[in-house]
Write an enzyme that holds these catalytic residues in place. Structure first.
Site, PDB file in Angstrom:
ATOM      1  N   LYS A  14       0.850  -1.195   0.000  1.00  0.00           N
ATOM      2  CA  LYS A  14       0.000   0.000   0.000  1.00  0.00           C
ATOM      3  C   LYS A  14       0.883   1.241   0.000  1.00  0.00           C
ATOM      4  CE  LYS A  14      -2.674   1.345   3.709  1.00  0.00           C
ATOM      5  NZ  LYS A  14      -2.116   2.679   4.029  1.00  0.00           N
ATOM      6  N   GLU A  25      -9.266   7.679   3.880  1.00  0.00           N
ATOM      7  CA  GLU A  25      -9.193   7.933   5.319  1.00  0.00           C
ATOM      8  C   GLU A  25      -9.738   9.319   5.647  1.00  0.00           C
ATOM      9  OE1 GLU A  25      -5.469   6.903   7.152  1.00  0.00           O
ATOM     10  OE2 GLU A  25      -6.011   7.841   9.059  1.00  0.00           O
TER      11      GLU A  25
HETATM   12  O1  KIV Z   1      -1.171   2.297   8.760  1.00  0.00           O
HETATM   13  C1  KIV Z   1      -2.381   2.078   8.905  1.00  0.00           C
HETATM   14  O2  KIV Z   1      -2.830   1.480   9.893  1.00  0.00           O
HETATM   15  C2  KIV Z   1      -3.291   2.546   7.863  1.00  0.00           C
HETATM   16  C3  KIV Z   1      -4.755   2.431   8.141  1.00  0.00           C
HETATM   17  C4  KIV Z   1      -5.176   3.499   9.055  1.00  0.00           C
HETATM   18  C5  KIV Z   1      -5.548   2.434   6.891  1.00  0.00           C
HETATM   19  O3  KIV Z   1      -2.862   3.010   6.856  1.00  0.00           O
END
Ligand code: KIV
Length: 273
Positions: A122, A191
């Site tokens: 991600k 978010e």
């Molecule tokens: O790092 C994380 O926990 C996240 C979530 C808040 C989506 O990116």
């Protein structure tokens, strides 16, 4: 439709996640950073486990997600992957390991995949990191996007308040979501943005949109597992639903143990050899 419709699936894949969106089945996602927690979350039937860079806050006690390193993310991801039998495991590429340099982005993604055995990475951002996303995807690594409040840019925003309330930022967010879809991302995290805007994004793009503080009209939800279990103490944003009070349960258990040790009640005969 059963709540646990996908619970008989052996392994969640990007294809299955897309099918869930297509048929209107909500996707469940939680963070995990270690073997024990990942085992619990996976066995409970979660669809996606995110090895989030929130490990920087939750595990290491840093104020932001910026300090966590590639080596530390790989350590967490490796521990999680060892425990997981069913969930799709996504790992955050940490700050400074993909922005502004697509070759480094590719190197970082490959390191995470090769060394941890995770299933996807991600990244935070839209048009600014398109080249990095394209490069990572060229190696066959699935990419999840992340728009709205992007904690790696906290010093640009200055606060953790709701993003994209104004039209200009909302329009950029929709444009970025389209860019991420066109680039080939398999899903997007949104978010802390207005629910109406999140709904619009989920209707605009065909890939799954997972929300955190983005209302209910998206394709799935994600929370930080320590927050929803009530282990973290001071973080209580409006979007957080606390499903347990493990901090109290754990504190009481530790206090009972201390009492027993001091009172010479532990161990007893049956607990001794
Ligand atoms: O790092 C994380 O926990 C996240 C979530 C808040 C989506 O990116």
């Amino acid at each position: 439709m059963s709540v646990h419709q996908s619970s008989n699936i052996k392994r969640i894949t990007t294809h299955i996640l897309q099918e869930m969106k297509n048929r209107g089945e909500k996707i469940s996602m939680l963070t995990a950073y270690d073997f024990s927690m990942a085992g619990i979350v996976d066995a409970a039937g979660i669809d996606i486990i995110l090895v989030g860079d929130s490990a920087s806050n939750v595990m290491a006690g840093h104020e932001t997600t910026l300090p966590i390193t590639m080596d530390q993310m790989i350590y967490h991801a490796t521990s999680v992957v060892r425990a997981v039998k069913r969930a799709f495991v996504v790992v955050d590429i940490p700050f400074g390991s993909y922005q502004g340099n697509s070759s480094e982005a590719l190197r970082s993604a490959i390191r995470i995949m090769k060394e941890s055995g995770a299933h996807a990475v991600k990244v935070e951002g839209g048009s600014e990191i398109k080249e990095s996303i394209t490069r990572i995807l060229s190696a066959g690594v699935p990419v999840m996007g992340h728009l709205g409040l992007t904690p790696q840019s906290i010093y640009k925003f200055g606060t953790y308040t709701v993003r994209a309330k104004e039209e200009e930022e909302a329009n950029k967010l929709i444009a970025d979501a389209k860019i991420l879809e066109e680039a080939g991302c398999f899903a997007i995290v949104l978010e802390k943005i207005p629910a109406k805007l999140a709904k619009q994004v989920a209707e605009t793009v065909s890939i799954p949109v997972i929300g955190i503080g983005a209302g209910g009209d998206v394709d799935g939800q994600v929370l930080v597992v320590h927050d929803m279990l009530g282990i973290t103490q001071e973080f209580k944003p409006r979007f957080l639903r606390q499903y347990a009070d493990l901090r109290t349960t754990m504190t009481e258990a530790v206090q009972n143990y201390i009492t027993d040790v001091k009172a010479k009640n532990f161990p007893n005969e049956s607990e001794s050899y």
